[in-house]
Write a protein that holds these residues in place. Sequence first.
Motif, PDB file in Angstrom:
ATOM      1  N   GLU A 159       0.838  -1.199   0.000  1.00 31.26           N
ATOM      2  CA  GLU A 159       0.000   0.000   0.000  1.00 31.26           C
ATOM      3  C   GLU A 159       0.873   1.249   0.000  1.00 31.26           C
ATOM      4  O   GLU A 159       0.579   2.232  -0.695  1.00 31.26           O
ATOM      5  CB  GLU A 159      -0.918  -0.010   1.224  1.00 31.26           C
ATOM      6  CG  GLU A 159      -2.030  -1.027   1.152  1.00 31.26           C
ATOM      7  CD  GLU A 159      -2.721  -1.259   2.484  1.00 31.26           C
ATOM      8  OE1 GLU A 159      -3.606  -2.122   2.541  1.00 31.26           O
ATOM      9  OE2 GLU A 159      -2.354  -0.585   3.483  1.00 31.26           O
ATOM     10  N   TYR A 160       1.950   1.212   0.760  1.00 31.86           N
ATOM     11  CA  TYR A 160       2.877   2.336   0.808  1.00 31.86           C
ATOM     12  C   TYR A 160       3.474   2.584  -0.577  1.00 31.86           C
ATOM     13  O   TYR A 160       3.556   3.727  -1.042  1.00 31.86           O
ATOM     14  CB  TYR A 160       3.982   2.065   1.821  1.00 31.86           C
ATOM     15  CG  TYR A 160       5.051   3.129   1.877  1.00 31.86           C
ATOM     16  CD1 TYR A 160       4.890   4.255   2.682  1.00 31.86           C
ATOM     17  CD2 TYR A 160       6.208   3.007   1.110  1.00 31.86           C
ATOM     18  CE1 TYR A 160       5.867   5.236   2.714  1.00 31.86           C
ATOM     19  CE2 TYR A 160       7.185   3.994   1.140  1.00 31.86           C
ATOM     20  CZ  TYR A 160       7.015   5.099   1.948  1.00 31.86           C
ATOM     21  OH  TYR A 160       7.977   6.072   1.972  1.00 31.86           O
ATOM     22  N   LEU A 163       0.917   4.099  -2.988  1.00 35.89           N
ATOM     23  CA  LEU A 163       0.703   5.514  -2.667  1.00 35.89           C
ATOM     24  C   LEU A 163       1.886   6.361  -3.110  1.00 35.89           C
ATOM     25  O   LEU A 163       1.714   7.473  -3.625  1.00 35.89           O
ATOM     26  CB  LEU A 163       0.451   5.677  -1.170  1.00 35.89           C
ATOM     27  CG  LEU A 163       0.157   7.104  -0.699  1.00 35.89           C
ATOM     28  CD1 LEU A 163      -1.093   7.650  -1.392  1.00 35.89           C
ATOM     29  CD2 LEU A 163      -0.023   7.140   0.817  1.00 35.89           C
ATOM     30  N   GLN A 164       3.106   5.846  -2.937  1.00 39.97           N
ATOM     31  CA  GLN A 164       4.295   6.579  -3.354  1.00 39.97           C
ATOM     32  C   GLN A 164       4.258   6.884  -4.851  1.00 39.97           C
ATOM     33  O   GLN A 164       4.590   7.991  -5.282  1.00 39.97           O
ATOM     34  CB  GLN A 164       5.558   5.768  -3.036  1.00 39.97           C
ATOM     35  CG  GLN A 164       5.952   5.789  -1.566  1.00 39.97           C
ATOM     36  CD  GLN A 164       6.582   7.112  -1.176  1.00 39.97           C
ATOM     37  OE1 GLN A 164       5.902   8.120  -1.009  1.00 39.97           O
ATOM     38  NE2 GLN A 164       7.895   7.115  -1.036  1.00 39.97           N
ATOM     39  N   LEU A 202      -6.390   1.623   0.432  1.00 42.53           N
ATOM     40  CA  LEU A 202      -5.801   2.961   0.589  1.00 42.53           C
ATOM     41  C   LEU A 202      -6.889   4.026   0.728  1.00 42.53           C
ATOM     42  O   LEU A 202      -6.781   4.923   1.567  1.00 42.53           O
ATOM     43  CB  LEU A 202      -4.915   3.280  -0.610  1.00 42.53           C
ATOM     44  CG  LEU A 202      -3.473   2.803  -0.540  1.00 42.53           C
ATOM     45  CD1 LEU A 202      -2.774   3.040  -1.873  1.00 42.53           C
ATOM     46  CD2 LEU A 202      -2.715   3.522   0.581  1.00 42.53           C
ATOM     47  N   ARG A 203      -7.909   3.927  -0.085  1.00 40.54           N
ATOM     48  CA  ARG A 203      -9.001   4.901   0.010  1.00 40.54           C
ATOM     49  C   ARG A 203      -9.627   4.881   1.402  1.00 40.54           C
ATOM     50  O   ARG A 203      -9.912   5.932   1.988  1.00 40.54           O
ATOM     51  CB  ARG A 203     -10.058   4.595  -1.044  1.00 40.54           C
ATOM     52  CG  ARG A 203      -9.663   5.025  -2.447  1.00 40.54           C
ATOM     53  CD  ARG A 203     -10.669   4.543  -3.460  1.00 40.54           C
ATOM     54  NE  ARG A 203     -10.432   5.141  -4.772  1.00 40.54           N
ATOM     55  CZ  ARG A 203     -10.796   4.594  -5.917  1.00 40.54           C
ATOM     56  NH1 ARG A 203     -11.417   3.413  -5.904  1.00 40.54           N
ATOM     57  NH2 ARG A 203     -10.552   5.190  -7.052  1.00 40.54           N
ATOM     58  N   LEU A 206      -7.220   6.474   3.895  1.00 41.20           N
ATOM     59  CA  LEU A 206      -7.024   7.918   3.693  1.00 41.20           C
ATOM     60  C   LEU A 206      -8.260   8.724   4.070  1.00 41.20           C
ATOM     61  O   LEU A 206      -8.220   9.949   4.073  1.00 41.20           O
ATOM     62  CB  LEU A 206      -6.661   8.194   2.234  1.00 41.20           C
ATOM     63  CG  LEU A 206      -5.247   7.768   1.803  1.00 41.20           C
ATOM     64  CD1 LEU A 206      -5.111   7.836   0.286  1.00 41.20           C
ATOM     65  CD2 LEU A 206      -4.189   8.618   2.481  1.00 41.20           C
ATOM     66  N   ILE A 214      -8.036   9.360  -4.144  1.00 40.58           N
ATOM     67  CA  ILE A 214      -7.560   8.558  -5.267  1.00 40.58           C
ATOM     68  C   ILE A 214      -8.724   8.365  -6.229  1.00 40.58           C
ATOM     69  O   ILE A 214      -9.709   7.703  -5.906  1.00 40.58           O
ATOM     70  CB  ILE A 214      -7.017   7.196  -4.800  1.00 40.58           C
ATOM     71  CG1 ILE A 214      -5.859   7.398  -3.821  1.00 40.58           C
ATOM     72  CG2 ILE A 214      -6.568   6.368  -5.995  1.00 40.58           C
ATOM     73  CD1 ILE A 214      -5.317   6.106  -3.233  1.00 40.58           C
ATOM     74  N   PHE A 224      -4.016  10.642  -8.086  1.00 38.26           N
ATOM     75  CA  PHE A 224      -4.142  11.191  -6.732  1.00 38.26           C
ATOM     76  C   PHE A 224      -4.596  12.643  -6.856  1.00 38.26           C
ATOM     77  O   PHE A 224      -3.919  13.475  -7.452  1.00 38.26           O
ATOM     78  CB  PHE A 224      -2.819  11.114  -5.978  1.00 38.26           C
ATOM     79  CG  PHE A 224      -2.946  11.456  -4.517  1.00 38.26           C
ATOM     80  CD1 PHE A 224      -3.251  10.470  -3.586  1.00 38.26           C
ATOM     81  CD2 PHE A 224      -2.787  12.759  -4.083  1.00 38.26           C
ATOM     82  CE1 PHE A 224      -3.395  10.776  -2.246  1.00 38.26           C
ATOM     83  CE2 PHE A 224      -2.930  13.082  -2.733  1.00 38.26           C
ATOM     84  CZ  PHE A 224      -3.235  12.086  -1.819  1.00 38.26           C
TER      85      PHE A 224
END
Length: 243
Positions: A159-160, A163-164, A202-203, A206, A214, A224
């Motif tokens: 997930e990191y 997102l990156q 992730l959504r 966040l 996203i 993003f």
Amino acid sequence: MQNRVLLVEDDDELRQLLARYLTGQGFDVREAANGTDGLSLAAEGFADVVVLDIMLPDISGLDVLRELRARTHLPVILLTARGDETDRIVGFEVGADDYIPKPCNPRELVARLQAVLRRVAWDHQADVDSARVFGDLKVEPEQRRVILRGEVLDLTATEYEVLQVLLAHAGSVVRKTDLMQWALGRRLAAYDRTLDMHISNLRRKLGAEEPSRIETVRGLGYSFRITDVAAAQLPRQAAGSKP
């Protein structure tokens, strides 16, 4: 230095076959035939990555994953029954980084392990002072940490990475094929929903705000969404390059 793999699988024949193959490929392998032993070995700090069967005799592999996620951000690859999408979905929700169906091809497992380890190693090379801010979101690469409004988000390694990549191209569309390759280290295959599951998680992490941070760009990929404040803070990134 050898990469250390903790292999948690109750099928003795399969576990020993995979352990021999991984050892032959240069990995340092520890084996556990049940969830209790797997958690004990993980607590000893042995592993760089965990390969975890969902069906274990004492503790469900998903419960083992929950325990691991409460203690560590170690990458975890699940071994799942072929075609059992429910287990895969729950596994991603709990915090799995990837999955591979059984019976698995040892070469594919090696490829998945190398992809996960490359992502982690690449990010650990980040500079100490390379923290980046995107409005109310702050990324600290050295600690592999993402902070939202002062609270550290509990992200898995994958997930990191997803997102990156999205943040490095914030405001632009990242094609699903590129996002899969850059963040997960493999090609997007037909009917593979792995990336969609990571995006969904992730959504949720966040926040439930609308529109989502996203965005799905139908037929292309993901983007993003940035605010005016975040736009002024964006780092320059070459178009089409990996972050």
